[in-house]
Scaffold this motif. Structure first.
Motif, PDB file in Angstrom:
ATOM      1  N   GLU A 276     -24.396 -11.755 -52.833  1.00 33.74           N
ATOM      2  CA  GLU A 276     -23.402 -12.937 -52.241  1.00 33.74           C
ATOM      3  C   GLU A 276     -22.566 -12.921 -51.366  1.00 33.74           C
ATOM      4  N   VAL A 277     -23.317 -13.581 -50.018  1.00 28.85           N
ATOM      5  CA  VAL A 277     -22.066 -12.757 -48.763  1.00 28.85           C
ATOM      6  C   VAL A 277     -21.688 -14.712 -48.912  1.00 28.85           C
ATOM      7  N   LYS A 278     -20.102 -14.364 -48.148  1.00 25.70           N
ATOM      8  CA  LYS A 278     -19.471 -15.144 -48.027  1.00 25.70           C
ATOM      9  C   LYS A 278     -18.864 -15.141 -46.738  1.00 25.70           C
ATOM     10  N   ASN A 279     -19.523 -15.672 -46.043  1.00 23.69           N
ATOM     11  CA  ASN A 279     -19.558 -14.989 -44.107  1.00 23.69           C
ATOM     12  C   ASN A 279     -18.207 -16.273 -43.821  1.00 23.69           C
ATOM     13  N   LYS A 285      -9.669  -4.386 -36.557  1.00 20.67           N
ATOM     14  CA  LYS A 285      -8.907  -3.539 -36.516  1.00 20.67           C
ATOM     15  C   LYS A 285      -8.501  -3.648 -38.315  1.00 20.67           C
ATOM     16  N   ASP A 286      -8.796  -4.186 -38.923  1.00 18.72           N
ATOM     17  CA  ASP A 286      -8.922  -4.630 -40.453  1.00 18.72           C
ATOM     18  C   ASP A 286      -9.599  -3.829 -40.702  1.00 18.72           C
ATOM     19  N   LEU A 287     -10.470  -3.731 -40.292  1.00 27.52           N
ATOM     20  CA  LEU A 287     -12.054  -3.415 -41.414  1.00 27.52           C
ATOM     21  C   LEU A 287     -11.727  -2.025 -40.515  1.00 27.52           C
ATOM     22  N   VAL A 288     -11.170  -1.079 -39.618  1.00 24.88           N
ATOM     23  CA  VAL A 288     -11.106   0.307 -39.416  1.00 24.88           C
ATOM     24  C   VAL A 288     -10.372   0.288 -40.308  1.00 24.88           C
ATOM     25  N   ASP A 289      -9.213  -0.025 -40.208  1.00 19.35           N
ATOM     26  CA  ASP A 289      -8.331   0.832 -41.302  1.00 19.35           C
ATOM     27  C   ASP A 289      -8.558   1.006 -42.619  1.00 19.35           C
ATOM     28  N   LYS A 290      -9.098  -0.164 -43.275  1.00 20.01           N
ATOM     29  CA  LYS A 290      -9.606   0.250 -44.478  1.00 20.01           C
ATOM     30  C   LYS A 290     -10.243   1.377 -44.710  1.00 20.01           C
ATOM     31  N   VAL A 291     -11.632   1.301 -43.487  1.00 22.17           N
ATOM     32  CA  VAL A 291     -12.415   2.546 -43.233  1.00 22.17           C
ATOM     33  C   VAL A 291     -11.806   3.520 -43.448  1.00 22.17           C
ATOM     34  N   ILE A 292     -10.900   4.060 -42.507  1.00 19.35           N
ATOM     35  CA  ILE A 292      -9.888   5.521 -42.526  1.00 19.35           C
ATOM     36  C   ILE A 292      -9.340   5.673 -43.710  1.00 19.35           C
ATOM     37  N   ARG A 322     -18.649  -7.589 -47.377  1.00 15.60           N
ATOM     38  CA  ARG A 322     -19.738  -7.166 -47.207  1.00 15.60           C
ATOM     39  C   ARG A 322     -19.732  -6.320 -46.116  1.00 15.60           C
ATOM     40  N   THR A 323     -18.993  -5.850 -45.380  1.00 15.00           N
ATOM     41  CA  THR A 323     -19.157  -4.750 -44.743  1.00 15.00           C
ATOM     42  C   THR A 323     -18.737  -3.373 -44.802  1.00 15.00           C
ATOM     43  N   LEU A 324     -17.991  -3.648 -45.303  1.00 19.23           N
ATOM     44  CA  LEU A 324     -17.167  -2.631 -45.957  1.00 19.23           C
ATOM     45  C   LEU A 324     -18.175  -1.999 -46.878  1.00 19.23           C
ATOM     46  N   GLU A 325     -18.629  -2.730 -47.408  1.00 15.84           N
ATOM     47  CA  GLU A 325     -20.089  -1.779 -48.413  1.00 15.84           C
ATOM     48  C   GLU A 325     -21.171  -0.999 -46.990  1.00 15.84           C
ATOM     49  N   VAL A 326     -21.667  -1.931 -46.680  1.00 10.25           N
ATOM     50  CA  VAL A 326     -22.676  -1.561 -44.790  1.00 10.25           C
ATOM     51  C   VAL A 326     -22.079  -0.319 -44.986  1.00 10.25           C
ATOM     52  N   ILE A 327     -20.411   0.182 -44.142  1.00  6.49           N
ATOM     53  CA  ILE A 327     -20.517   1.168 -43.766  1.00  6.49           C
ATOM     54  C   ILE A 327     -20.149   2.228 -44.508  1.00  6.49           C
ATOM     55  N   HIS A 398     -30.424  -6.531 -45.545  1.00  7.94           N
ATOM     56  CA  HIS A 398     -30.530  -7.282 -46.194  1.00  7.94           C
ATOM     57  C   HIS A 398     -28.685  -8.293 -46.198  1.00  7.94           C
ATOM     58  N   ILE A 399     -28.036  -7.416 -46.703  1.00 12.21           N
ATOM     59  CA  ILE A 399     -26.260  -7.678 -46.392  1.00 12.21           C
ATOM     60  C   ILE A 399     -26.190  -7.994 -43.986  1.00 12.21           C
TER      61      ILE A 399
END
Length: 424
Positions: A276-279, A285-292, A322-327, A398-399
Motif C-alpha cells: 500500500e502506497v499513500k501518495n 528536509k524531513d526525509l533527509v533528517d530521518k535518514v541521517i 515508503r520512500t524511507l523504505e526504499v532508501i 515497485h514502490i
C-alpha cells in the motif's frame, strides 16, 4: 510492581514511626530556652524595685518578657489570688522574684516570658516539614507508579502476546503523555499484524486451491505428452508426417504446461507486490533528517564515511514512509555489499524532477548480473554467505512505480549508485 508498592508502604511506615518518635526526641532539646530572657528579667526587675509601688512596665522593647504580675505579701491576700498567681497562662514560662524594701518583704514579682524555642512551635514546625517531605516523596512515587510503571507493566505483556500470535487483545487507550501515543502505535501494530495474518491465511488457501487446480490442469497435457513420447519411442508412427505431427502436439502441450507455470509465478509475484502506497506531499528536509538520524550513527560505528551533500528543501510528491523504505533498502545493501569506505547521498533537479542519488564504494557486479538486479528473488554473485532473499530492489522498483517515480542503477568507477526519480 509489587516490589514498588512495598517501597511505598515502607516509606509510609517510616514516616509514621518518625512522627511518633519526634516528640520524644525533641523533648529534652526544647526545654532549654535561651539565657537571654534572664538578662531582660534582671533589667526589668532592677527598674521595678526602685519604685515605691508596682506599676506595669513598658515591655515593647523586650523580646522575651510578655508581662509582669505583682502579688502583695499581705495576710489579706486570698488563697485564690495566690493560686492564680502561680498558675501558668498562655503556655508561657515564668519566674518569680521577691520584692524587698530594705528588710521588709513587699511582695512577689512574676515575670512571664517566652523562651527562644517553644516546645510546641518547634515540634509543629518539624512535624510539618517531615509531613511535607513525606507527602511530596510519596506523591512522586505514586505518580511514577500510576503514570509510568503501571502502563509499562501492561505494555510489557503485549509483545509476548504478539509473539504467540494473539492479536485480539486490545490495549485500552491512554491520555498519558509518556505512553498514550505508544499504546496507540502498539494497537495499530496489533491490528496490522492481525490483518496480515488473516490475509496470509486467505492467500495460503487461495494458493493451495490454485496449485490443486493447476496440478489437475497440468495432468491432461502431461498425459498427452507421455502418450506421444511413448508412441514415438515404440515406433508406432510409420511415416515421418505422423512423427512430425506428434512432435508438434508434444510442443503444444509443453507450451500449455509452460503457461501454467507462468500463472504460478505471476500469482506469487502479485502476492509480493501488494504494497500500500499513500501518495501525498512531504518536504525533502524531513526525509533527509530521518535518514541521517537512522544511518549516520550506524555508519560511524562501522567507520564508514556517510556524506549528505547540500540540497534545496522542497515539496516532493509521494509517500514519505515508503520512500524511507526504499532508501533504507538501498543503504542496507550498501552497508552489506559495499567495501565500507564511503556512502554518499547527492541531490539534483532535472526536467521538473527531484533526483536522489545514493552511491556506495565497492565491487561492481558483472554486466549480465547488472541487468537482473531489479528482478524478484535474484541475488548476484557478491551476495554469497550474506543473508537476504533477493526482493529488496524488486520491492523498491515497485514502490517507486506506484509513486509515479523511477529507480535505476549505474555502475560507477569505484562502486555503484542508485538514483530515485520523483516527479514534480
Amino acid at each position: 510492581m509489587k516490589k514498588f508498592d512495598k517501597v511505598i508502604g515502607a516509606l509510609i511506615g517510616f514516616y509514621i514511626v518518625i512522627s511518633i518518635m519526634l516528640p520524644v526526641l525533641l523533648k529534652g532539646v526544647n526545654n532549654k530556652p535561651d539565657g537571654e530572657y534572664k538578662v531582660e528579667i534582671n533589667r526589668v526587675y532592677s527598674g521595678l524595685i526602685e519604685e515605691a509601688s508596682f506599676t506595669e512596665p513598658d515591655l515593647s522593647s523586650y523580646k522575651f518578657i510578655k508581662s509582669v504580675e505583682f502579688l502583695p505579701a499581705s495576710e489579706e491576700t486570698k488563697k485564690e489570688e495566690i493560686a492564680k498567681f502561680y498558675k501558668s497562662t498562655n503556655d508561657l514560662e515564668y519566674e518569680v522574684k521577691p520584692w524587698f524594701s530594705g528588710d521588709k518583704l513587699i511582695g512577689y514579682l512574676r515575670f512571664n516570658y517566652e523562651g527562644r524555642y517553644s516546645d510546641k512551635n518547634i515540634l509543629l514546625k518539624v512535624e510539618l516539614a517531615v509531613f511535607i517531605f513525606a507527602a511530596v516523596l510519596i506523591s512522586i512515587l505514586l505518580y511514577v507508579r500510576n503514570s509510568i510503571l503501571k502502563p509499562f507493566n501492561i505494555l510489557s505483556k503485549m509483545p509476548y502476546e504478539l509473539s504467540k500470535g494473539n492479536f485480539k487483545e486490545e490495549l485500552k487507550e491512554s491520555k498519558s503523555r509518556y505512553f498514550g501515543k505508544f499504546i496507540w502505535a502498539i494497537n495499530l501494530l496489533r491490528e496490522n499484524l492481525d490483518h496480515h495474518k488473516i490475509k496470509e491465511l486467505k492467500l495460503e488457501k487461495e494458493k493451495k486451491l490454485l496449485l490443486l487446480s493447476i496440478s489437475h490442469d497440468i495432468q491432461t497435457p502431461l498425459s498427452a505428452i507421455k502418450l506421444y513420447a511413448k508412441a514415438i519411442e515404440e515406433n508406432l508412427y510409420d511415416t515421418n508426417e505422423k512423427k512430425v505431427s506428434a512432435a508438434k502436439l508434444i510442443q503444444e502441450k509443453s507450451l500449455e504446461i509452460e503457461n501454467f507455470v507462468k500463472d504460478i509465478i505471476k500469482t506469487s509475484k502479485e502476492d509480493i507486490l501488494e504494497i500500500e502506497v499513500k501518495n501525498s506531499e512531504f518536504y525533502l528536509k524531513d526525509l533527509v533528517d530521518k535518514v541521517i538520524a537512522t544511518y549516520e550513527e550506524k555508519c560511524n560505528l562501522k567507520m564508514i564515511g556517510f556524506i549528505v551533500e547540500a540540497y534545496n528543501n522542497k515539496l516532493i510528491k509521494g509517500d514519505m514512509d515508503r520512500t524511507l523504505e526504499v532508501i533504507g533498502n538501498i543503504l542496507e545493501n550498501a552497508l552489506k555489499y559495499g567495501d565500507g569506505r564511503e556512502i554518499k547521498m547527492c541531490f539534483y533537479e532535472e526536467d521538473y524532477c527531484q533526483l536522489i542519488k545514493i552511491y556506495n564504494s565497492g565491487e561492481q557486479v558483472s554486466q549480465n548480473e547488472f541487468n537482473h538486479i531489479f528482478d524478484s528473488f535474484y541475488r548476484a554473485s557478491n551476495s554469497k554467505d550474506k543473508p537476504g532473499n533477493g526482493l529488496g530492489l524488486y520491492i523498491c522498483k515497485h514502490i517507486m512505480k506506484k509513486m509515479d517515480g523511477e529507480i535505476f542503477a549505474t555502475c560507477e568507477s569505484e562502486g555503484m549508485s542508485f538514483t530515485l526519480v520523483f516527479r514534480d
